[in-house]
Design a protein around this motif. Structure first.
Motif, mmCIF file in Angstrom:
data_model
loop_
_atom_site.group_PDB
_atom_site.id
_atom_site.type_symbol
_atom_site.label_atom_id
_atom_site.label_comp_id
_atom_site.label_asym_id
_atom_site.label_seq_id
_atom_site.Cartn_x
_atom_site.Cartn_y
_atom_site.Cartn_z
ATOM 1 N N ALA A 122 0.849 -1.234 -0.117
ATOM 2 C CA ALA A 122 0.021 0.112 -0.035
ATOM 3 C C ALA A 122 0.530 1.198 -0.079
ATOM 4 O O ALA A 122 0.510 2.258 -0.584
ATOM 5 N N ASP A 123 2.049 1.192 0.343
ATOM 6 C CA ASP A 123 2.950 2.413 0.544
ATOM 7 C C ASP A 123 3.729 2.678 -0.666
ATOM 8 O O ASP A 123 4.369 3.701 -0.865
ATOM 9 N N LYS A 124 3.307 1.871 -1.780
ATOM 10 C CA LYS A 124 4.070 1.968 -3.144
ATOM 11 C C LYS A 124 3.151 2.482 -4.115
ATOM 12 O O LYS A 124 3.460 2.848 -5.094
ATOM 13 N N LEU B 172 0.888 -5.264 -20.100
ATOM 14 C CA LEU B 172 0.493 -4.125 -19.528
ATOM 15 C C LEU B 172 0.263 -4.816 -18.052
ATOM 16 O O LEU B 172 -0.161 -6.021 -17.778
ATOM 17 N N ASP B 173 0.610 -3.885 -16.946
ATOM 18 C CA ASP B 173 0.230 -4.345 -15.409
ATOM 19 C C ASP B 173 -0.030 -3.027 -14.671
ATOM 20 O O ASP B 173 -0.263 -2.101 -15.636
ATOM 21 N N ASP B 174 -0.132 -3.152 -13.507
ATOM 22 C CA ASP B 174 -0.740 -2.123 -12.595
ATOM 23 C C ASP B 174 0.262 -1.060 -12.428
ATOM 24 O O ASP B 174 0.263 -0.704 -11.211
ATOM 25 N N SER C 58 -3.436 -2.128 -3.510
ATOM 26 C CA SER C 58 -3.557 -3.688 -3.564
ATOM 27 C C SER C 58 -2.928 -4.295 -5.036
ATOM 28 O O SER C 58 -3.167 -5.387 -5.090
ATOM 29 N N SER C 59 -2.232 -3.158 -5.772
ATOM 30 C CA SER C 59 -1.765 -3.558 -6.954
ATOM 31 C C SER C 59 -0.375 -4.526 -6.835
ATOM 32 O O SER C 59 0.268 -3.945 -5.916
#
Length: 265
Positions: free
Chosen positions: A80-82, A127-129, A240-241
């Motif tokens: 979450a901190d990223k 593609l990714d989050d 949450s990614s």
């Protein structure tokens, strides 16, 4: 594609000067236009903070403005901190510098201005989050608490199922659209009387056709006498990614600061 950019600190650089003798009412590339200012993270004017946390490399092309190729190294698993636009804190890749006009005027919380931001995306194989944002902040750009960093601006992200995400962010809230054909997004924000207005955007495809438009209601009041900074942040698009190692984003950024004259009392 070009040189790797691990920029270790801030180096002063004279802002681009505009040599036009008259203005035709447009912002563009013609000599009679007001000129866009391109973002180049390799030009020595940006202070780097925690760069290498979410990326393994940031390379720039020789075009003007350059294409930035970000190769992500995570977060994997999700952290979450990223995420630079959600949650409470962000301790990922950050670049910042003082927000000045082309003629060198420092923009502060006592200024009145309009900020325009435009990005162009190039296609990537997978593609990714991943997420990359550009905007301005009044708070301390080194503060990892997003609400205290006080950043607002334009958002570009990768979304699974071969879609590109465009949108805007206001501190830790967003308004976005996902579309496989988005290649360009234009965002704007008006700041008057120490108050940030709505941050809005339009997104279009390679033919210039409309895809989406929306805005995020900000209405956030700033403190007196603080310097604004321009800021870029790279990480995951949600708290949450998970971003697979090797995910790439290819993007150009440019912007325009329009300082408004004194508002009559």
């Amino acid at each position: 594609m070009g040189r790797n950019t691990r920029v270790p600190g801030s180096i002063a650089r004279t802002q681009i000067s505009n040599t036009r003798s008259h203005w035709d009412g447009k912002i563009g590339l013609d000599p009679s236009n007001e000129q866009w200012v391109g973002v180049d993270l390799s030009d020595g004017t940006w202070t780097a903070l925690n760069v290498g946390t979410n990326t393994s490399s940031v390379a720039t092309s020789t075009s003007v403005p350059p294409v930035h190729t970000l190769t992500f190294s995570g977060p994997d698993p999700s952290d979450a901190d990223k995420c630079p636009v959600g949650g409470t804190t962000f301790d990922g890749d950050t670049w910042y510098r003082l927000m000045k006009t082309e003629r060198g005027t420092q923009i502060t919380t006592d200024s009145n201005f309009i900020l325009l931001i435009e990005w162009f995306r190039e296609a990537t194989d997978a593609l990714d989050d991943a997420c990359f944002v550009f905007g301005f902040c009044a708070g301390d750009p080194t503060n990892t608490t997003l609400n205290d960093r006080e950043a607002f601006g334009s958002l570009a992200a990768n979304v699974p199922a071969d879609k590109y995400q465009s949108g805007v962010f206001c501190r830790n809230a967003v308004s976005t659209n996902n579309n496989a054909n988005t290649t360009r997004s234009i965002a704007s924000c008006t700041y008057v009387a120490k108050r940030v207005g709505d941050v809005g955007y339009h997104s279009i495809n390679a033919d210039g056709d409309y895809i989406a438009a929306s805005a995020r209601n900000s209405n956030y009041t700033m403190n007196d006498g603080e310097n604004f900074h321009l800021i870029l942040m790279a990480g995951s698009r949600s708290t949450s990614s998970t971003v697979a190692t090797g995910t790439k984003m290819l993007i150009k950024w440019r912007y325009k600061i329009i300082e408004l004259s004194s508002i009559p009392e």
